[in-house]
Write an enzyme that holds these catalytic residues in place. Structure first.
Site, mmCIF file in Angstrom:
data_model
loop_
_atom_site.group_PDB
_atom_site.id
_atom_site.type_symbol
_atom_site.label_atom_id
_atom_site.label_comp_id
_atom_site.label_asym_id
_atom_site.label_seq_id
_atom_site.Cartn_x
_atom_site.Cartn_y
_atom_site.Cartn_z
ATOM 1 N N HIS A 221 0.877 -1.173 0.000
ATOM 2 C CA HIS A 221 0.000 0.000 0.000
ATOM 3 C C HIS A 221 0.915 1.224 0.000
ATOM 4 C CE1 HIS A 221 -2.629 -2.972 2.421
ATOM 5 N NE2 HIS A 221 -2.842 -3.121 1.120
HETATM 6 C C1 LIG Z 1 -0.229 -8.836 -3.878
HETATM 7 C C2 LIG Z 1 -0.939 -7.524 -3.689
HETATM 8 C C3 LIG Z 1 -2.148 -7.480 -3.001
HETATM 9 C C4 LIG Z 1 -2.800 -6.263 -2.803
HETATM 10 N N1 LIG Z 1 -4.003 -6.265 -2.162
HETATM 11 C C5 LIG Z 1 -4.633 -5.098 -1.930
HETATM 12 C C6 LIG Z 1 -5.892 -5.077 -1.260
HETATM 13 O O1 LIG Z 1 -6.454 -6.109 -0.891
HETATM 14 N N2 LIG Z 1 -6.471 -3.874 -1.032
HETATM 15 C C7 LIG Z 1 -5.877 -2.708 -1.404
HETATM 16 O O2 LIG Z 1 -6.436 -1.636 -1.117
HETATM 17 N N3 LIG Z 1 -4.716 -2.698 -2.094
HETATM 18 C C8 LIG Z 1 -4.076 -3.858 -2.363
HETATM 19 N N4 LIG Z 1 -2.904 -3.863 -3.066
HETATM 20 C C9 LIG Z 1 -2.365 -2.577 -3.549
HETATM 21 C C10 LIG Z 1 -2.983 -2.134 -4.878
HETATM 22 O O3 LIG Z 1 -2.740 -3.101 -5.866
HETATM 23 C C11 LIG Z 1 -2.392 -0.767 -5.288
HETATM 24 O O4 LIG Z 1 -2.637 0.155 -4.248
HETATM 25 C C12 LIG Z 1 -3.003 -0.226 -6.575
HETATM 26 O O5 LIG Z 1 -2.807 -1.103 -7.628
HETATM 27 C C13 LIG Z 1 -2.398 1.136 -6.923
HETATM 28 O O6 LIG Z 1 -3.020 1.594 -8.083
HETATM 29 P P1 LIG Z 1 -2.310 2.670 -9.025
HETATM 30 O O7 LIG Z 1 -3.224 2.940 -10.157
HETATM 31 O O8 LIG Z 1 -1.855 3.829 -8.203
HETATM 32 O O9 LIG Z 1 -0.954 1.982 -9.526
HETATM 33 P P2 LIG Z 1 -0.720 0.692 -10.400
HETATM 34 O O10 LIG Z 1 -1.862 -0.214 -10.350
HETATM 35 O O11 LIG Z 1 0.610 0.183 -10.004
HETATM 36 O O12 LIG Z 1 -0.647 1.256 -11.896
HETATM 37 C C14 LIG Z 1 0.324 2.196 -12.281
HETATM 38 C C15 LIG Z 1 0.625 2.004 -13.773
HETATM 39 O O13 LIG Z 1 1.410 3.120 -14.216
HETATM 40 C C16 LIG Z 1 2.368 2.658 -15.133
HETATM 41 N N5 LIG Z 1 3.509 3.580 -15.164
HETATM 42 C C17 LIG Z 1 4.339 3.848 -14.130
HETATM 43 N N6 LIG Z 1 5.309 4.709 -14.535
HETATM 44 C C18 LIG Z 1 5.078 4.966 -15.850
HETATM 45 C C19 LIG Z 1 5.764 5.740 -16.823
HETATM 46 N N7 LIG Z 1 6.871 6.421 -16.518
HETATM 47 N N8 LIG Z 1 5.271 5.764 -18.083
HETATM 48 C C20 LIG Z 1 4.145 5.081 -18.411
HETATM 49 N N9 LIG Z 1 3.466 4.303 -17.509
HETATM 50 C C21 LIG Z 1 3.931 4.255 -16.252
HETATM 51 C C22 LIG Z 1 2.760 1.289 -14.576
HETATM 52 O O14 LIG Z 1 3.363 0.528 -15.604
HETATM 53 C C23 LIG Z 1 1.447 0.738 -14.055
HETATM 54 O O15 LIG Z 1 0.797 -0.070 -14.999
HETATM 55 C C24 LIG Z 1 -2.234 -5.055 -3.302
HETATM 56 C C25 LIG Z 1 -1.031 -5.103 -4.015
HETATM 57 C C26 LIG Z 1 -0.382 -6.316 -4.208
HETATM 58 C C27 LIG Z 1 0.907 -6.328 -4.962
#
Ligand SMILES: Cc1cc2nc3c(=O)[nH]c(=O)nc-3n(C[C@H](O)[C@H](O)[C@H](O)COP(=O)(O)OP(=O)(O)OC[C@H]3O[C@@H](n4cnc5c(N)ncnc54)[C@H](O)[C@@H]3O)c2cc1C
Ligand code: SF4
Length: 543
Positions: free
Chosen positions: A477
């Protein structure tokens, strides 16, 4: 330099946060271009990859190997380790995060626990005199929480008399999922010692919802739900595309241009052959998750912003947070049979709030309802058993194995810091993120009590073979690295996720969260991202 692209809004990253923003803006009729560093992945192939993974990886909860990383958009792999990101400091182990880079982002392999924070979590300093307050209050966030719950499809308990659940004006979109045998028994047993078990709100379908099927409870949520009953960010990527948004996969943004007024004018991305492409827009959103977003802002430093984009406060990459965890495994004296239902359904919330937070961290205690059969099989084979004895031992361990965890609130600390690595680079020559992490005294003090709770719970189950992690483990997180606040001198974004330094640049990530609370953070990230979308719509359609 190859061809130049343009849109009303460019969104960097197609995880849940970026996809929520893109979907809202495409729905409002704006042209949206989404740049995603990693490749597209198909569910059927991921399920196949999972099936073919070695049992030892599965038994060790390796959720990364089935998502093969690519050299131009590395993400962490742990079996074997690829060292991404670099981490050091007293609690380096507690920041070995799981992130995925590819269309849909990290929620391809999450557990979907989808909690709201408490008002006191969000205003920790105002309430208890420690840590920091968010830029936004609970009341200002509540409508966005509800919209995020509806978009994702969250089921949960509507009983607000439960111990320390967040206030809500509207019921959950779906009724909670029924408990399987392990969650039922866990509730009964811990109640004898005064622990109140609360059903975890979850982004998975307790009935058919939004074109996706009902959860059939067969427990494969991490690392991939084969039928899509669990919400994944990719659904909003696909919805945004249907509304006309364009997604360019394998597009790694590395440079950000600004003009004399310090507005962002363009971003540049590399394709896998390191050919650079320029993209112009009126408004830009970086949604690269809590690690990649600060990394990109530091990487993209230019003449006008020599310390990094959006970094006049010097807070980009500081205050990195997660929920430091302790995990205990044991064999219960009776068959419990975890594995019926989804992977995370039970949470003891008694210690989620209270005046003690002035002194030490609040905690969430939970039971993982993950099936034990893989662990049981590997262990029984290691014992050298064969034939009927092997079968019996696997069955016994699959029935009696339990995993209990404690997650801690951590305070924002500017020294918990992400920088660009000076020693390691990815396939494009972009430095790795390098994070220094110390969970701090506030957590260490609390952990003394956490370990006592764990021992007490183990005793309630007549446990043997008790194993507790001696270090803090990560929980994925990722918060704090682009911290929100009212004062541009000590924060990066305002209450609408707009950067203080660049009026047309928004950061849609958990980086804005200024305190960690005790519960899983993604619903809050999604709600904050919806606020960014609302502000952009206001600027571009009514401004
Ligand atoms: C095993 C596991 C279990 C989890 N379980 C939970 C849960 O039960 N409940 C919960 O609340 N959270 C959970 N999480 C956390 C949750 O997955 C993350 O908080 C969430 O995915 C974050 O979303 P986001 O959109 O910020 O980032 P992400 O989903 O990581 O997406 C970001 C995207 O941006 C892209 N990106 C980054 N930099 C660049 C760049 N320079 N150029 C182009 N693209 C880029 C990446 O490639 C990625 O695809 C878990 C995580 C894991 C690993
Ligand atoms: S229990 Fe099965 S169907 Fe339900 S969310 Fe998990 S993997 Fe999907």
């Amino acid at each position: 330099m190859a061809n130049e692209l343009s849109a009303d809004v460019v969104v960097v990253g197609t995880g849940i946060c970026g996809s929520f923003v893109a979907h809202e803006l495409a729905q409002a009729g704006l042209s949206v271009l989404m740049l995603e560093a990693g490749p597209r992945r198909e569910r059927a192939q991921l399920v196949e990859n999972w099936r073919n993974m070695p049992p030892a990886n599965k038994a060790a909860s390796d959720y990364a190997t089935l998502y093969p990383t690519v050299p131009w958009a590395l993400h962490p792999q742990y079996m074997p380790e690829n060292g991404y990101p670099q981490v050091d400091g007293p609690d380096a182990h507690a920041y070995r995060q799981g992130i995925l880079r590819g269309v849909g982002g990290t929620t391809w392999h999450w557990a979907a626990s989808s909690w709201r924070y408490l008002p006191s979590d969000i205003q920790l300093h105002a309430t208890y005199g420690v840590g920091r307050d968010w830029a936004v209050t609970y009341d200002e966030l509540e409508d966005y929480y509800y919209k995020a719950e509806v978009e994702m499809g969250v089921n949960g308990p509507n009983d607000t008399s439960l111990k320390y659940v967040a206030p809500r004006k509207q019921p959950f979109p779906m009724e909670p999922m029924p408990y399987g045998p392990a969650d039922r028994r866990f509730t009964e047993v811990v109640a004898t010692a005064g622990y109140a078990n609360t059903p975890v709100p979850q982004a998975r379908n307790s009935r058919p919802y939004d074109g996706r099927p009902q959860c059939c409870g067969n427990n494969n949520c991490m690392p991939i739900c084969p039928i899509g009953a669990m919400y994944h960010g990719v659904y909003h990527t696909l919805k945004a595309e249907k509304l006309g948004a364009r997604v360019i996969p394998n597009a790694v943004v590395y440079r950000i241009d600004t003009n004399a007024a310090n507005e962002v004018t363009a971003v540049h991305y590399y394709d896998p052959d390191k050919v650079s492409h320029k993209v112009t827009a009126k408004t830009f959103v970086i949604a690269g998750n809590g690690i990649e977003t600060p990394k990109l802002l530091l990487l993209a430093a230019n003449d006008r912003n020599p310390n990094g984009i959006a970094n006049s406060s010097d807070q980009v990459g500081r205050n990195m947070m997660d929920h430091p965890g302790i995990l205990m495994s044991f064999q219960a004296a009776e068959p419990i049979w975890t594995g019926g239902g989804s992977v995370q359904m039970s949470s003891i919330t008694n210690f989620r709030d209270g005046d003690f937070r002035r002194e030490y961290a609040a905690i969430q205690i939970g039971m993982n309802n993950t099936a034990q059969n893989l662990k049981a099989g590997v262990k029984a084979l290691q014992m050298g058993l064969v034939g009927k004895k092997l079968d019996e031992e696997i069955r016994r361990r699959a029935a009696c194995g339990m995993d209990i965890y404690v997650n801690h609130d951590v305070l924002a600390n500017p020294e918990n810091r992400l920088r660009l690595s000076t020693t390691r680079k990815d396939g494009l020559g972009i430095p790795f993120p390098h994070i220094t992490y110390d969970v701090g005294e506030y957590v260490r003090k609390s952990a003394v009590f956490s370990r006592q709770h764990l021992q007490k719970i183990a005793a309630l189950f007549g446990a043997t073979e008790i194993e507790t992690t001696p270090y803090f483990n990560p929980n994925n997180h990722i918060m704090g690295g682009t911290i929100g606040g009212a004062d541009p001198k000590n924060s990066v974004v305002d209450k609408w996720m707009r950067t203080h330094d660049h009026k047309n640049l928004f950061l849609a990530t958990g980086g804005a969260m200024a305190s960690a609370g005790t519960v899983n953070a993604t619903l809050s990230m999604a709600a904050l991202s919806l606020r960014a979308a609302a502000a952009i719509k206001q600027d571009m359609l009514h401004g």
